[in-house]
Design a protein around this motif. Structure first.
Motif, PDB file in Angstrom:
ATOM      1  N   ASP A 180      -5.209  -7.909  13.612  1.00  0.00           N
ATOM      2  CA  ASP A 180      -5.390  -6.580  13.021  1.00  0.00           C
ATOM      3  C   ASP A 180      -4.885  -5.486  13.949  1.00  0.00           C
ATOM      4  O   ASP A 180      -4.206  -4.542  13.519  1.00  0.00           O
ATOM      5  CB  ASP A 180      -6.863  -6.345  12.689  1.00  0.00           C
ATOM      6  N   LYS A 181      -5.200  -5.593  15.232  1.00  0.00           N
ATOM      7  CA  LYS A 181      -4.760  -4.582  16.199  1.00  0.00           C
ATOM      8  C   LYS A 181      -3.246  -4.582  16.332  1.00  0.00           C
ATOM      9  O   LYS A 181      -2.621  -3.520  16.459  1.00  0.00           O
ATOM     10  CB  LYS A 181      -5.415  -4.841  17.556  1.00  0.00           C
ATOM     11  N   MET A 182      -2.641  -5.763  16.306  1.00  0.00           N
ATOM     12  CA  MET A 182      -1.188  -5.843  16.415  1.00  0.00           C
ATOM     13  C   MET A 182      -0.522  -5.149  15.238  1.00  0.00           C
ATOM     14  O   MET A 182       0.449  -4.389  15.411  1.00  0.00           O
ATOM     15  CB  MET A 182      -0.755  -7.316  16.472  1.00  0.00           C
ATOM     16  N   VAL A 183      -1.025  -5.393  14.022  1.00  0.00           N
ATOM     17  CA  VAL A 183      -0.438  -4.786  12.828  1.00  0.00           C
ATOM     18  C   VAL A 183      -0.706  -3.283  12.802  1.00  0.00           C
ATOM     19  O   VAL A 183       0.192  -2.490  12.491  1.00  0.00           O
ATOM     20  CB  VAL A 183      -0.990  -5.455  11.557  1.00  0.00           C
ATOM     21  N   GLU A 184      -1.914  -2.865  13.144  1.00  0.00           N
ATOM     22  CA  GLU A 184      -2.260  -1.442  13.128  1.00  0.00           C
ATOM     23  C   GLU A 184      -1.443  -0.652  14.133  1.00  0.00           C
ATOM     24  O   GLU A 184      -1.057   0.491  13.874  1.00  0.00           O
ATOM     25  CB  GLU A 184      -3.754  -1.265  13.412  1.00  0.00           C
ATOM     26  N   SER A 185      -1.164  -1.242  15.285  1.00  0.00           N
ATOM     27  CA  SER A 185      -0.390  -0.539  16.310  1.00  0.00           C
ATOM     28  C   SER A 185       1.045  -0.281  15.876  1.00  0.00           C
ATOM     29  O   SER A 185       1.690   0.654  16.368  1.00  0.00           O
ATOM     30  CB  SER A 185      -0.395  -1.335  17.619  1.00  0.00           C
ATOM     31  N   SER A 186       1.566  -1.090  14.958  1.00  0.00           N
ATOM     32  CA  SER A 186       2.956  -0.944  14.516  1.00  0.00           C
ATOM     33  C   SER A 186       3.094  -0.260  13.165  1.00  0.00           C
ATOM     34  O   SER A 186       4.073   0.449  12.928  1.00  0.00           O
ATOM     35  CB  SER A 186       3.633  -2.324  14.444  1.00  0.00           C
ATOM     36  N   MET A 187       2.110  -0.459  12.277  1.00  0.00           N
ATOM     37  CA  MET A 187       2.254   0.022  10.904  1.00  0.00           C
ATOM     38  C   MET A 187       1.283   1.138  10.539  1.00  0.00           C
ATOM     39  O   MET A 187       1.374   1.690   9.438  1.00  0.00           O
ATOM     40  CB  MET A 187       2.093  -1.150   9.929  1.00  0.00           C
ATOM     41  N   GLY A 188       0.376   1.475  11.433  1.00  0.00           N
ATOM     42  CA  GLY A 188      -0.508   2.612  11.217  1.00  0.00           C
ATOM     43  C   GLY A 188      -1.284   2.535   9.919  1.00  0.00           C
ATOM     44  O   GLY A 188      -1.940   1.528   9.635  1.00  0.00           O
ATOM     45  N   PRO A 189      -1.188   3.574   9.074  1.00  0.00           N
ATOM     46  CA  PRO A 189      -1.968   3.618   7.830  1.00  0.00           C
ATOM     47  C   PRO A 189      -1.582   2.552   6.807  1.00  0.00           C
ATOM     48  O   PRO A 189      -2.311   2.307   5.860  1.00  0.00           O
ATOM     49  CB  PRO A 189      -1.680   5.022   7.282  1.00  0.00           C
ATOM     50  N   TYR A 190      -0.434   1.911   6.991  1.00  0.00           N
ATOM     51  CA  TYR A 190       0.006   0.873   6.057  1.00  0.00           C
ATOM     52  C   TYR A 190      -0.457  -0.526   6.476  1.00  0.00           C
ATOM     53  O   TYR A 190      -0.158  -1.504   5.802  1.00  0.00           O
ATOM     54  CB  TYR A 190       1.533   0.866   5.954  1.00  0.00           C
ATOM     55  N   ALA A 191      -1.178  -0.616   7.586  1.00  0.00           N
ATOM     56  CA  ALA A 191      -1.543  -1.912   8.151  1.00  0.00           C
ATOM     57  C   ALA A 191      -2.337  -2.774   7.169  1.00  0.00           C
ATOM     58  O   ALA A 191      -2.110  -3.982   7.065  1.00  0.00           O
ATOM     59  CB  ALA A 191      -2.338  -1.710   9.439  1.00  0.00           C
ATOM     60  N   LYS A 192      -3.269  -2.160   6.418  1.00  0.00           N
ATOM     61  CA  LYS A 192      -4.122  -2.938   5.515  1.00  0.00           C
ATOM     62  C   LYS A 192      -3.320  -3.660   4.436  1.00  0.00           C
ATOM     63  O   LYS A 192      -3.723  -4.712   3.955  1.00  0.00           O
ATOM     64  CB  LYS A 192      -5.165  -2.031   4.875  1.00  0.00           C
ATOM     65  N   LYS A 193      -2.177  -3.085   4.060  1.00  0.00           N
ATOM     66  CA  LYS A 193      -1.373  -3.679   2.992  1.00  0.00           C
ATOM     67  C   LYS A 193      -0.588  -4.902   3.460  1.00  0.00           C
ATOM     68  O   LYS A 193      -0.196  -5.732   2.639  1.00  0.00           O
ATOM     69  CB  LYS A 193      -0.409  -2.641   2.427  1.00  0.00           C
TER      70      LYS A 193
END
Length: 240
Positions: free
Chosen positions: A80-93
């Motif tokens: 989750d942290k890896m995706v959030e750090s790169s995709m920001g608000p779109y991470a959940k998708k």
């Protein structure tokens, strides 16, 4: 000449190729189940078993997690942290997709530790992964940019259209070839070491496995997923 003949004879015994396990007939055609299919089946079985065990553990989660529950939560939080750090608000998708390919590619890359030929050393595996990512990239490009997904190929200058088009088409091939080439090179190196230095390959090749399978495998997994996130994010608007 003697050394050259010995080397040539040893090279004939080097085995890093894909082999057929058994064949079957379908619609008049012969199809083969290869070592790649077997390795993929084993990797997928491990993922399914782990997922079922994780689901059961989480459904009976305790207030103060211990053991396997800690491992599951640590993996989920890391991804989750890896995706959030790169995709920001779109991470959940996209975290489910990124997390899935990360686990599959990583387990495939390190499967050489368990005597398997890594599935990702087969271009027939890495190319579909690249094409799947390419489909997600273009789907989101059209979804969010509408007609701009096509007019963007003519920017900043119209005569750059061929270059921009080639750049888009090259994405799945660059992703798949990078992963395939790095994993295959490690597979070839270990096969050469075990074949040419068979009498001396006692214990110490384990250190090379740590590099070619674990370290390099983890790096290539991270690179593939990171580039996927970068390419997808590049097609998304800055804010929803």
């Amino acid at each position: 000449m003697g050394a050259a003949n010995l080397l040539a004879s040893s090279n004939q015994d080097v085995d890093f190729f894909i082999h057929g396990v058994f064949s079957y007939e379908l619609f008049g055609q012969t199809f083969w189940i290869t070592t790649t299919h077997v390795a993929i089946a084993i990797v997928m079985l491990l993922i399914v078993v782990f997922a079922i065990a994780a689901r059961i553990t989480i459904s009976h989660a305790q207030k103060y997690p211990t053991g396997f529950q800690n491992v599951v939560e640590m993996i989920v939080e890391m991804l989750d942290k890896m995706v959030e750090s790169s995709m920001g608000p779109y991470a959940k998708k996209f975290r489910n997709y990124i997390g899935s390919i990360f686990i599959f590619i990583f387990l495939s890359n390190i499967s050489g530790l368990f005597g398997l030929r890594p599935p990702t050393a087969d271009y027939g595996v890495t190319l579909p992964l690249g094409l799947l990512t390419f489909g997600i990239i273009q789907y989101n490009n059209i979804k969010y940019n509408k007609f701009g997904a096509f007019t963007g190929l003519f920017k900043p200058l119209p005569f750059l259209f061929p270059i921009n088009l080639i750049g888009e088409i090259a994405t799945p091939f660059s992703l798949s070839l990078r992963l395939f080439g790095n994993v295959l090179s490690g597979t070839v190196m270990m096969s050469l070491i075990y074949t040419l230095l068979a009498k001396f390959a006692i214990g110490w090749p384990g250190f090379l496995h740590i590099y070619f399978d674990v370290f390099s495998g983890a790096i290539q997994t991270y690179v593939f997923c990171m580039l996927t996130m970068v390419y997808v994010t590049d097609k998304l608007p800055e804010t929803e």
